[in-house]
Design a protein around this motif. Structure first.
Motif, PDB file in Angstrom:
ATOM      1  N   GLU A  22       0.889  -1.160   0.000  1.00  0.00           N
ATOM      2  CA  GLU A  22       0.000   0.000   0.000  1.00  0.00           C
ATOM      3  C   GLU A  22       0.928   1.210   0.000  1.00  0.00           C
ATOM      4  O   GLU A  22       1.629   1.453   0.970  1.00  0.00           O
ATOM      5  CB  GLU A  22      -0.860  -0.008   1.257  1.00  0.00           C
ATOM      6  CG  GLU A  22      -1.708  -1.271   1.385  1.00  0.00           C
ATOM      7  CD  GLU A  22      -2.210  -1.473   2.809  1.00  0.00           C
ATOM      8  OE1 GLU A  22      -3.109  -0.731   3.215  1.00  0.00           O
ATOM      9  OE2 GLU A  22      -1.673  -2.340   3.512  1.00  0.00           O
ATOM     10  N   GLU A 172      -3.458   6.714  -2.455  1.00  0.00           N
ATOM     11  CA  GLU A 172      -2.966   5.429  -1.952  1.00  0.00           C
ATOM     12  C   GLU A 172      -3.181   4.376  -3.020  1.00  0.00           C
ATOM     13  O   GLU A 172      -4.290   4.212  -3.533  1.00  0.00           O
ATOM     14  CB  GLU A 172      -3.694   5.014  -0.661  1.00  0.00           C
ATOM     15  CG  GLU A 172      -3.253   3.629  -0.199  1.00  0.00           C
ATOM     16  CD  GLU A 172      -3.845   3.177   1.133  1.00  0.00           C
ATOM     17  OE1 GLU A 172      -4.417   4.008   1.860  1.00  0.00           O
ATOM     18  OE2 GLU A 172      -3.718   1.971   1.432  1.00  0.00           O
ATOM     19  N   GLU A 236       1.623  -6.389   8.561  1.00  0.00           N
ATOM     20  CA  GLU A 236       1.689  -5.149   7.786  1.00  0.00           C
ATOM     21  C   GLU A 236       2.672  -4.210   8.480  1.00  0.00           C
ATOM     22  O   GLU A 236       2.409  -3.762   9.593  1.00  0.00           O
ATOM     23  CB  GLU A 236       0.293  -4.512   7.721  1.00  0.00           C
ATOM     24  CG  GLU A 236       0.281  -3.158   7.027  1.00  0.00           C
ATOM     25  CD  GLU A 236      -1.117  -2.531   6.976  1.00  0.00           C
ATOM     26  OE1 GLU A 236      -2.060  -3.127   7.530  1.00  0.00           O
ATOM     27  OE2 GLU A 236      -1.243  -1.441   6.388  1.00  0.00           O
TER      28      GLU A 236
HETATM   29 MG    MG Z   1      -4.379  -0.263   4.301  1.00  0.00          MG
END
Ligand code: MG
Ligand code: ADP
Length: 498
Positions: A22, A172, A236
């Motif tokens: 991302e 994004e 993440e």
């Molecule tokens: Mg995200």
């Protein structure tokens, strides 16, 4: 507690890594995404704000059209479909850098979706990154924790908030799970983000300066037993903003998760934070059910870019960096590795400008990757910081091509240019460095050298052509290297033949 890691090679032999990236890019618009506050980096804290950027009650947002245009540019460059209509949504959460208690973002209606980006790896092979979506949102402010270690909140005595960044336009870009990278997963991740960085710059949508955090990546990594098995649990790692950092995070997570799985454990779905030493540390545990209570932003109308506008933007897209590199490599007749070195050295634009100023690709490459690369290294500056312009390099090469300078003299002229003595022609003039091309001057020097070494002259006459080297050397010395050695040799042979 020290972390158990599996050897990297073993980890990628036993498990199949899957990535998800991302990437946030801050857009270089003049003003913020939803208000007229200037979008300026590095200003005095809390001076670039309006009631809207700090979310005062009752303040109303207005969409920045240029921000939408830039998002569409990015979407098109990544081969995405552009939505006929899409809405902004409120992503609700509390954090001090987000005064409104929600981020204006897009949820299930992104402006761009379903694209792909081809990236070129170190060895010249290509890898396709599937793009799920690119959506518009706003950046948050910036917290500074004072008094603790590493600027972390733990142990801090107090915290400061600067809202200058609040409301800065972001796009994004979210990939689909990236499968098939195998052992090259770290390189694939970093190369993807580097490729995006180059595209943002080419599109003119952002300066894309990593060190300013203009481009930041959240790096998702999971492992699975086999490439056709179900996806494993991902972690993440948030806000990684160096290419090296991205590579390190992917590598470390592969090694860390492999050790957990091999020991029969379970990987926790969590956010993690990249550390300066290339490791990651645990942040909060995160589930897919994390509820931001997204709902359509009631203060903004849907964004419905007309097809005409989208096509106008498409028609205005510049040549993409990868296509440009392929074209220039061909035009300049460079080998694959030569071109890769040029790109890695950041010399592409300089060489391009030098060629535009009249030089051949190979000669321009030779200067920038040779003499000038050394000079930059010595001075510890980048190539573009050297006090020489591409036009001057082209002029210098022109003097070589026309025979007025030898390569060796040209290097001395370049020294003069770098020392601030003026452009190439001025340095040639001032230092008296031109090639002695006047045969009569050269002949005088040849005669002198032959007279000084009669035995050598005799040998040449006797057929020992090689002996001429000594005479040529003497003439070169007498002319301080300013003669064309080939011409001197011709004159020596003419003289002894008489
Ligand atoms: Mg995200
Ligand atoms: P979140 O809101 O948790 O950040 P997103 O869907 O926005 O989730 O992004 C998650 C990223 O991770 C996407 O790029 C997605 O393709 C990728 N991803 C999803 N599942 C996995 C997985 N099991 N392993 C690796 N990457 C994944």
């Amino acid at each position: 507690m020290s972390q158990t890691l599996m050897d990297y090679d073993e980890a990628v032999r036993r498990y199949d890594p899957v990535l998800g990236l991302e990437v946030h890019v801050e857009l270089g618009t003049a003003t913020k995404m939803f208000d007229a506050a200037p979008n300026i980096f590095g200003a005095q804290p809390n001076t670039m704000v309006t009631p809207t950027s700090v979310g005062l009650p009752g303040a109303l947002p207005v969409v920045n059209a240029r921000g939408v245009e830039y998002a569409i540019r990015i979407g098109l460059a990544l081969g995405c479909e552009i939505a006929e209509s899409c809405r902004f949504a409120r992503k609700n959460y509390f954090y001090p850098d987000l005064a409104k208690d929600f981020q204006t973002s897009q949820s299930d209606e992104p402006i761009a979706h379903d694209g792909a980006l081809e990236i070129e790896l170190e060895d010249g092979s290509f890898f396709t990154i599937p793009i799920e979506r690119a959506h518009m949102e706003e950046d948050a402010g910036k917290n500074t924790h004072v008094g603790g270690a590493d600027g972390r909140i733990e142990g801090a005595s107090h915290s400061l908030v600067d809202y200058n960044r609040a409301g800065v336009p972001l796009v994004e870009i979210v990939t689909r799970p990236i499968e098939g990278a195998g052992a090259r997963a770290p390189e694939v991740a970093a190369t993807y983000v580097r490729t995006l960085r180059d595209i943002f710059r080419a599109l003119g949508v952002s300066e894309a300066r990593m060190e300013r955090g203009n481009v930041r990546a959240d790096v998702n990594v999971s492992l699975r037993e086999s490439p056709d098995g179900p996806l494993g649990t991902r972690t993440e790692t948030k806000n990684v903003n160096t290419f090296r950092g991205i590579e390190q995070v992917v590598r470390y997570e592969i090694q860390r998760q492999a050790a957990i799985l091999a020991a029969g454990g379970e990987v926790l779905q969590e956010t993690r934070h990249g550390q300066a030493d290339g490791t990651t540390r645990a942040g909060r545990v995160k589930s897919d059910a994390d509820d931001y209570r997204y709902f359509p932003e009631p203060d903004l109308v849907p964004v419905a870019p007309s097809r005409e506008w989208v096509e106008t933007i498409r028609a205005s897209l510049p040549e993409m960096p990868a296509a440009k590199r392929r074209r220039l490599k061909k035009e300049w007749q460079l080998a694959d590795d030569e071109m890769r070195d040029v790109v890695n050295a950041g010399a592409l634009e300089l060489i391009e400008a030098t060629v535009l100023a009249g030089s051949s690709g190979q000669s321009a490459r030779k200067w920038w990757m040779g003499e000038l690369a050394r000079a930059a290294k010595d001075r510890e500056v980048s190539l573009e910081e050297l006090p020489v312009s591409p036009e001057q390099v082209a002029e210098l090469q022109g003097l070589v091509d026309s025979g007025r300078l030898t390569d060796k003299l040209a290097r001395q002229v370049l020294d003069g240019v770098l020392a601030g003595e003026g452009g190439p022609s001025a340095v040639v003039e001032a230092r008296g460095l031109e090639v002695v091309s006047d045969d009569s001057a050269l002949l005088a020097a040849v005669d002198e050298a032959l007279a000084a070494q009669p035995d050598v002259a005799e040998k040449i006459r006797g057929g020992k052509v090689k002996a001429a080297g000594a005479i040529v050397g003497a003439v070169m010395k007498a002319t301080r290297g300013q003669a064309d050695a080939r011409r001197v040799r011709e004159l020596v042979m003419e003289r002894v033949a008489r």
